[in-house]
Design a protein around this motif. Structure first.
Motif, PDB file in Angstrom:
ATOM      1  N   LEU A   1       0.823  -1.211   0.000  1.00  0.00           N
ATOM      2  CA  LEU A   1       0.000   0.000   0.000  1.00  0.00           C
ATOM      3  C   LEU A   1       0.859   1.264   0.000  1.00  0.00           C
ATOM      4  N   VAL A   2       1.916   1.258   0.802  1.00  0.00           N
ATOM      5  CA  VAL A   2       2.803   2.432   0.844  1.00  0.00           C
ATOM      6  C   VAL A   2       3.498   2.627  -0.497  1.00  0.00           C
ATOM      7  N   SER A   3       3.933   1.528  -1.115  1.00  0.00           N
ATOM      8  CA  SER A   3       4.596   1.658  -2.421  1.00  0.00           C
ATOM      9  C   SER A   3       3.627   2.176  -3.480  1.00  0.00           C
ATOM     10  N   ALA A   4       2.361   1.711  -3.448  1.00  0.00           N
ATOM     11  CA  ALA A   4       1.372   2.213  -4.400  1.00  0.00           C
ATOM     12  C   ALA A   4       1.080   3.691  -4.162  1.00  0.00           C
ATOM     13  N   GLY A   5       0.939   4.079  -2.900  1.00  0.00           N
ATOM     14  CA  GLY A   5       0.728   5.495  -2.600  1.00  0.00           C
ATOM     15  C   GLY A   5       1.923   6.355  -2.984  1.00  0.00           C
ATOM     16  N   THR A   6       3.124   5.822  -2.819  1.00  0.00           N
ATOM     17  CA  THR A   6       4.329   6.573  -3.199  1.00  0.00           C
ATOM     18  C   THR A   6       4.393   6.792  -4.699  1.00  0.00           C
ATOM     19  N   LEU A   7       4.011   5.777  -5.479  1.00  0.00           N
ATOM     20  CA  LEU A   7       3.994   5.947  -6.938  1.00  0.00           C
ATOM     21  C   LEU A   7       2.945   6.965  -7.368  1.00  0.00           C
ATOM     22  N   LEU A   8       1.810   6.982  -6.661  1.00  0.00           N
ATOM     23  CA  LEU A   8       0.796   7.994  -6.966  1.00  0.00           C
ATOM     24  C   LEU A   8       1.314   9.388  -6.648  1.00  0.00           C
ATOM     25  N   LEU A   9       1.960   9.546  -5.514  1.00  0.00           N
ATOM     26  CA  LEU A   9       2.524  10.849  -5.152  1.00  0.00           C
ATOM     27  C   LEU A   9       3.677  11.220  -6.089  1.00  0.00           C
ATOM     28  N   ASN A  10       4.406  10.212  -6.551  1.00  0.00           N
ATOM     29  CA  ASN A  10       5.470  10.477  -7.520  1.00  0.00           C
ATOM     30  C   ASN A  10       4.889  10.989  -8.841  1.00  0.00           C
ATOM     31  N   PHE A  11       3.757  10.443  -9.229  1.00  0.00           N
ATOM     32  CA  PHE A  11       3.084  10.938 -10.435  1.00  0.00           C
ATOM     33  C   PHE A  11       2.710  12.410 -10.277  1.00  0.00           C
ATOM     34  N   LEU A  12       2.181  12.788  -9.116  1.00  0.00           N
ATOM     35  CA  LEU A  12       1.831  14.187  -8.879  1.00  0.00           C
ATOM     36  C   LEU A  12       3.071  15.078  -8.858  1.00  0.00           C
ATOM     37  N   GLY A  13       4.158  14.578  -8.288  1.00  0.00           N
ATOM     38  CA  GLY A  13       5.397  15.360  -8.278  1.00  0.00           C
ATOM     39  C   GLY A  13       5.955  15.578  -9.676  1.00  0.00           C
ATOM     40  N   CYS A  14       5.950  14.528 -10.498  1.00  0.00           N
ATOM     41  CA  CYS A  14       6.433  14.680 -11.877  1.00  0.00           C
ATOM     42  C   CYS A  14       5.511  15.592 -12.691  1.00  0.00           C
ATOM     43  N   LEU A  15       4.208  15.524 -12.393  1.00  0.00           N
ATOM     44  CA  LEU A  15       3.274  16.423 -13.071  1.00  0.00           C
ATOM     45  C   LEU A  15       3.554  17.878 -12.712  1.00  0.00           C
ATOM     46  N   ALA A  16       3.786  18.136 -11.413  1.00  0.00           N
ATOM     47  CA  ALA A  16       4.109  19.498 -11.008  1.00  0.00           C
ATOM     48  C   ALA A  16       5.428  19.959 -11.613  1.00  0.00           C
ATOM     49  N   TRP A  17       6.388  19.081 -11.700  1.00  0.00           N
ATOM     50  CA  TRP A  17       7.679  19.455 -12.315  1.00  0.00           C
ATOM     51  C   TRP A  17       7.516  19.731 -13.810  1.00  0.00           C
ATOM     52  N   PHE A  18       6.653  18.937 -14.451  1.00  0.00           N
ATOM     53  CA  PHE A  18       6.413  19.165 -15.881  1.00  0.00           C
ATOM     54  C   PHE A  18       5.690  20.499 -16.112  1.00  0.00           C
ATOM     55  N   ILE A  19       4.798  20.866 -15.173  1.00  0.00           N
ATOM     56  CA  ILE A  19       4.106  22.150 -15.308  1.00  0.00           C
ATOM     57  C   ILE A  19       5.081  23.308 -15.121  1.00  0.00           C
ATOM     58  N   SER A  20       5.996  23.186 -14.168  1.00  0.00           N
ATOM     59  CA  SER A  20       6.959  24.265 -13.929  1.00  0.00           C
ATOM     60  C   SER A  20       8.098  24.271 -14.941  1.00  0.00           C
ATOM     61  N   ASP A  21       8.389  23.140 -15.546  1.00  0.00           N
ATOM     62  CA  ASP A  21       9.483  23.035 -16.523  1.00  0.00           C
ATOM     63  C   ASP A  21       8.990  22.130 -17.651  1.00  0.00           C
ATOM     64  N   GLY A  22       8.680  22.732 -18.787  1.00  0.00           N
ATOM     65  CA  GLY A  22       8.126  21.981 -19.912  1.00  0.00           C
ATOM     66  C   GLY A  22       9.061  20.963 -20.508  1.00  0.00           C
TER      67      GLY A  22
ATOM     68  N   GLY B   1       5.734  11.290 -18.529  1.00  0.00           N
ATOM     69  CA  GLY B   1       5.146  10.139 -19.216  1.00  0.00           C
ATOM     70  C   GLY B   1       5.587   8.818 -18.594  1.00  0.00           C
ATOM     71  N   ILE B   2       6.847   8.735 -18.204  1.00  0.00           N
ATOM     72  CA  ILE B   2       7.328   7.486 -17.582  1.00  0.00           C
ATOM     73  C   ILE B   2       6.701   7.296 -16.202  1.00  0.00           C
ATOM     74  N   SER B   3       6.437   8.405 -15.497  1.00  0.00           N
ATOM     75  CA  SER B   3       5.797   8.282 -14.177  1.00  0.00           C
ATOM     76  C   SER B   3       4.401   7.664 -14.300  1.00  0.00           C
ATOM     77  N   ILE B   4       3.706   7.962 -15.407  1.00  0.00           N
ATOM     78  CA  ILE B   4       2.399   7.319 -15.633  1.00  0.00           C
ATOM     79  C   ILE B   4       2.585   5.821 -15.834  1.00  0.00           C
ATOM     80  N   LEU B   5       3.605   5.457 -16.580  1.00  0.00           N
ATOM     81  CA  LEU B   5       3.887   4.036 -16.798  1.00  0.00           C
ATOM     82  C   LEU B   5       4.225   3.333 -15.487  1.00  0.00           C
ATOM     83  N   TRP B   6       4.975   4.021 -14.619  1.00  0.00           N
ATOM     84  CA  TRP B   6       5.340   3.425 -13.330  1.00  0.00           C
ATOM     85  C   TRP B   6       4.091   3.081 -12.516  1.00  0.00           C
ATOM     86  N   ILE B   7       3.171   4.032 -12.419  1.00  0.00           N
ATOM     87  CA  ILE B   7       2.017   3.809 -11.559  1.00  0.00           C
ATOM     88  C   ILE B   7       1.037   2.810 -12.164  1.00  0.00           C
ATOM     89  N   ILE B   8       0.910   2.795 -13.486  1.00  0.00           N
ATOM     90  CA  ILE B   8      -0.028   1.862 -14.126  1.00  0.00           C
ATOM     91  C   ILE B   8       0.527   0.439 -14.139  1.00  0.00           C
TER      92      ILE B   8
END
Length: 346
Positions: A171-192, A199-206
Motif C-alpha cells: 500500500l505504501v509503495s502504491a501510494g508513493t507511486l501515486l505521489l510520484n506521479f503528482l510530483g512529476c506532473l508538477a515538475w512538468f508544469i513548472s518546466d516543460g 510520461g514514464i511516471s504514468i507508466l510506473w504507476i499503471i
C-alpha cells in the motif's frame, strides 16, 4: 541330698554373682516401677540423682509483661504456610498468570473455530462461499473484485503479522507511486522540458502497482496459506528485483520519471514548492526501499525455519504444470501430431 526337681540346686544362683550385684540399680536410680507414663498429673520421672538446685519461692519481676496471645491451633484440614510460596501475593500472581493463559487459549480456540466454519462453508458452497473481495470495489462498479483475501482466515496466527506488514508495504509503495506521479506532473508544469519523465511516471504507476500485487504479494500470501516452496522462490526473486528498483528510484536519476533525491534537488533550484513535494517522494521511496530490505530478511529467516526447499519447489512446479488442463491438452495434441508425422508415409 539335693532336690532332684531343681537342676540348679547344687549350683550357685547366677543372679548373686558379685559382678551382677555390683551393677544392680539402687534407690538412687529411676526404675520402671516408679514412673508411670500414663499418669496425667505431669510429674516427670525421678532422676538418678537428686537435684541440688532449689527454685526460689518467688522470682523478682522487673516490669509487668503483657500476657502472650493464645496460639491458634491449626486444624488438620487447614493449609499451612510454608514461606513465601504460600503467601497471598504469590497465589494471586499465579492465578493471574493462569487466567492470562486461559484467555489466550480461548482466543485461539475461537479463531480456529471461526476458520473451520469459514472453510466448511467454502467447501459446501463452492465459489458462492468464498466470493472475491479484493480490491474492495463498490457494487455499481463495472469491474468486480479479482481475488479473495482474508488474512485472519487463510493465514495462521504465527504469520499473520508478517503478511499484514507486507500488505502495508505494498500500500505504501502504491501510494508513493501515486505521489510520484503528482510530483512529476508538477515538475512538468513548472518546466516543460520534463515531459519524458512525466510520461514514464504514468507508466510506473499503471504497470508497477498491479504487477507488484500479483507478482510478489500474492505469492507471499500463498506461501503462508498453503506452505508452498515454489511461491517462496517466486517472492524472493521478484521482490528482490523490485527492491533494487526502489533503491535506484530513491537515488532519482533524471529522466526516469521518478522524484528521487537528485531529481528533487534539481527541481528545488527552479521551484521551491515542486522541490519540496519531490523531496517528500524521495523520503518515501527511501523508506520503502529500507523497509523492503528488512522484510526480505525477515521472510528469509522464516523460510529457513520452515521445511521449504528448492527440491520441493521443483516438485510443486512439476505437479502444477501437469495438473493444468490447458497444459495437458497442449501436450496431448503435440504428442498426437508427432505420432502422426512419424507414421505418415514419406
Amino acid at each position: 541330698m539335693a532336690d532332684r526337681g531343681n537342676p540348679f540346686g547344687e549350683m550357685d544362683n547366677p543372679f548373686q554373682d558379685p559382678a551382677v550385684v555390683e551393677h544392680r540399680p539402687g534407690n538412687q536410680f529411676a526404675t520402671l516401677d516408679v514412673y508411670n507414663p500414663f499418669d496425667n498429673q505431669g510429674i516427670p520421672p525421678p532422676y538418678h540423682e537428686p537435684s541440688a538446685f532449689q527454685a526460689p519461692a518467688t522470682l523478682p519481676t522487673a516490669t509487668a509483661q503483657p500476657a502472650a496471645p493464645a496460639v491458634r491451633k491449626i486444624s488438620p484440614t487447614e493449609p499451612k504456610n510454608y514461606g513465601s510460596y504460600g503467601t497471598q501475593e504469590t497465589a494471586a500472581a499465579a492465578t493471574a498468570d493462569l487466567l492470562k493463559h486461559q484467555e489466550e487459549l480461548n482466543r485461539k480456540a475461537e479463531e480456529l473455530d471461526r476458520r473451520e466454519r469459514e472453510l466448511q462453508n467454502a467447501a459446501l458452497g463452492g465459489s458462492a462461499g468464498r466470493q472475491n473481495n479484493w480490491p474492495p470495489l463498490p457494487s455499481f462498479c463495472p469491474v468486480q473484485p479479482c481475488f479473495y483475501q482474508d488474512i485472519s482466515v487463510d493465514i495462521s496466527q504465527d504469520f499473520q503479522k508478517t503478511v499484514k506488514i507486507m500488505y502495508y508495504v505494498w500500500l505504501v509503495s502504491a501510494g508513493t507511486l501515486l505521489l510520484n506521479f503528482l510530483g512529476c506532473l508538477a515538475w512538468f508544469i513548472s518546466d516543460g522540458s520534463q515531459g519524458t519523465g512525466f510520461g514514464i511516471s504514468i507508466l510506473w504507476i499503471i504497470l508497477f502497482t498491479p504487477c507488484s500485487f500479483v507478482c510478489w504479494y500474492r505469492p507471499l500470501y500463498k506461501v503462508f496459506k498453503t506452505d508452498s516452496s515454489f511461491n517462496f522462490f517466486v517472492f524472493f526473486f521478484i521482490f528482490f528485483v523490485q527492491d533494487i528498483l526502489y533503491v535506484l528510484d530513491a537515488i532519482g536519476i533524471p529522466g526516469w520519471g521518478i522524484s528521487g533525491w537528485i531529481a528533487a534537488f534539481t527541481a528545488l533550484k527552479n521551484n521551491v514548492a515542486v522541490g519540496v513535494l519531490m523531496i517528500i517522494v524521495a523520503v518515501l521511496l527511501t523508506g520503502t526501499a529500507t523497509l523492503g530490505i528488512i522484510m526480505l530478511k525477515r521472510v528469509h529467516s522464516i523460510y529457513r525455519r520452515t521445511g521449504a526447499s528448492f527440491q520441493k519447489a521443483q516438485q510443486e512446479f512439476a505437479a502444477g504444470v501437469f495438473s493444468n488442463e490447458t497444459v495437458r491438452n497442449a501436450t496431448t495434441q503435440a504428442a498426437a501430431g508427432a505420432a502422426q508425422n512419424a507414421f505418415k508415409p514419406q
